[in-house]
Design an enzyme around this catalytic site. Sequence first.
Site, PDB file in Angstrom:
ATOM      1  CE  LYS A 125      -4.552   0.879   0.306  1.00  0.00           C
ATOM      2  NZ  LYS A 125      -5.580  -0.018  -0.119  1.00  0.00           N
ATOM      3  CG  ASP A 165      -7.380   3.387  -0.932  1.00  0.00           C
ATOM      4  OD1 ASP A 165      -7.681   1.939  -0.883  1.00  0.00           O
ATOM      5  OD2 ASP A 165      -7.530   3.895  -0.044  1.00  0.00           O
TER       6      ASP A 165
HETATM    7  N1  GLU Z   1      -7.309   0.255  -2.960  1.00  0.00           N
HETATM    8  C1  GLU Z   1      -8.083  -1.143  -3.544  1.00  0.00           C
HETATM    9  C2  GLU Z   1      -8.309  -1.904  -2.110  1.00  0.00           C
HETATM   10  O1  GLU Z   1      -8.060  -1.587  -1.106  1.00  0.00           O
HETATM   11  C3  GLU Z   1      -7.570  -1.715  -4.815  1.00  0.00           C
HETATM   12  C4  GLU Z   1      -6.246  -1.971  -4.759  1.00  0.00           C
HETATM   13  C5  GLU Z   1      -5.598  -2.253  -6.229  1.00  0.00           C
HETATM   14  O2  GLU Z   1      -6.496  -2.651  -7.027  1.00  0.00           O
HETATM   15  O3  GLU Z   1      -4.424  -3.004  -6.333  1.00  0.00           O
HETATM   16  O4  GLU Z   1      -7.936  -3.372  -2.339  1.00  0.00           O
END
Ligand code: GLU
Length: 445
Positions: A125, A165
């Site tokens: 992340k 996100d």
């Molecule tokens: N931010 C999204 C999540 O919390 C998607 C992450 C992504 O597609 O890599 O899963």
Amino acid sequence: MYNKKDFMAELERKNPSEPEFIQAVSEVLDSVIDVVNNDPEYLDAKILERITEPDRIFMFKVEWEDDNGELQVNKGYRVQFNNSIGPYKGGLRFHPSVTLGTLKFLGFEQIFKNSLTTLPMGGGKGGSDFNPKGKSDSEILRFCRSFMTELQKYIGPDTDVPAGDIGVGSREIGYLYGQYKRLRVENTGVLTGKGRNWGGSLIRPEATGYGTMYFADRVVKEHNDTFEGKRISISGFGNVAWGACIKASQLGAKVVTISGPDGYILDEEGVSTQEKWDYMLELRASNNDVVKPYAEEFGAKFFPGEKPWGEKVDMAFPCAFQNELGLEDAKKLVASGVKYVIETSNMGCSTDAVNYFIENKIPFGPGKAANAGGVAVSGLEMSQNAMKLSWSSEEVDEKLKGIMSDIHEACVSEGTEPDGYINYVKGANIAGFKKVADAMLDLGY
Ligand code: GLU
């Protein structure tokens, strides 16, 4: 043998002032501690110490110029948490509340979520404390360029694949990808959530919202009930809430609330027309972070400063932010007869709220299972990029449906308690954890 209290005390000592990260670990530990204590291999391999420590963290400075010509400085981060089952994968969050602790909690959750998708993706992340609210398009562009100038050193299509996100949507992914391409001179699947004309997957924008409704539909059916006709409250009005409103309507349910930081909307007619869904996108694109104009536009009610959890509904879907639904909200929902709660935001409910739902035997779908559709379609975007192919909407949607159904099955198989209650939290944590922990054993230290 692990003792939760001692383990958590040590974790807090090592990670001071990171309450969300501590909360996320504590919740997973509640589910998996017995599994670990009963497995000598996990114990010998010190799995818990190793899985709660990120592989590495990058922190960098993001300098950019605002429209007044003034220089601004923000913090940038990428947490590469665990790549045992695939390249690091997870979104970027741009929000003023972002700290390292926030991104460690999100990265930690992502490990298990990605594991549940059945696709080979590790957990990561990143993001920044940059506040997109009120920023002009060119300010967003300059910020994204500067952010990627640093981030590109640490990512790659087989190493670490960021996505969106909160605060990072298709526009930001475009600006970020543009800068990556400029600096690296390559067109690869280094980011997901790309535009459909330049390597993106169809259905990716809808995927999280669609996925949570496919999951919810399975939960309802598992309880010999029907999704059709259900009255639903949703929080948030961003990309996730948008996709959720569309799919809920298509499946025959009625979403009566959406919300923003300014309050919530009660729309008794349902957030159920193309016009209303398009309006949600417009509201989001305006960068003002308010939902109130919806009430004026469609003659709905607006409750300033309030959350939607006081409304009497059959199903509630927190779709906005971590810890947005607390114990008092949980009590209100249970008292008014809520039948199912599907957490769609990451760690959207506080620990005591989750425990309250479980004590009251309300089927509760945790975020890491219910919202996995977004990253699952990101995984499908990576596959399409690697093959230099693109699948039709129908193909991607079918795969998404299948993945959400598999996630549901995994929760049922690991989470069904002796009295028949399906503890989806336990099920999701155990199923997600075992796959990663077993890979860690296979790979050695
Ligand atoms: N931010 C999204 C999540 O919390 C998607 C992450 C992504 O597609 O890599 O899963």
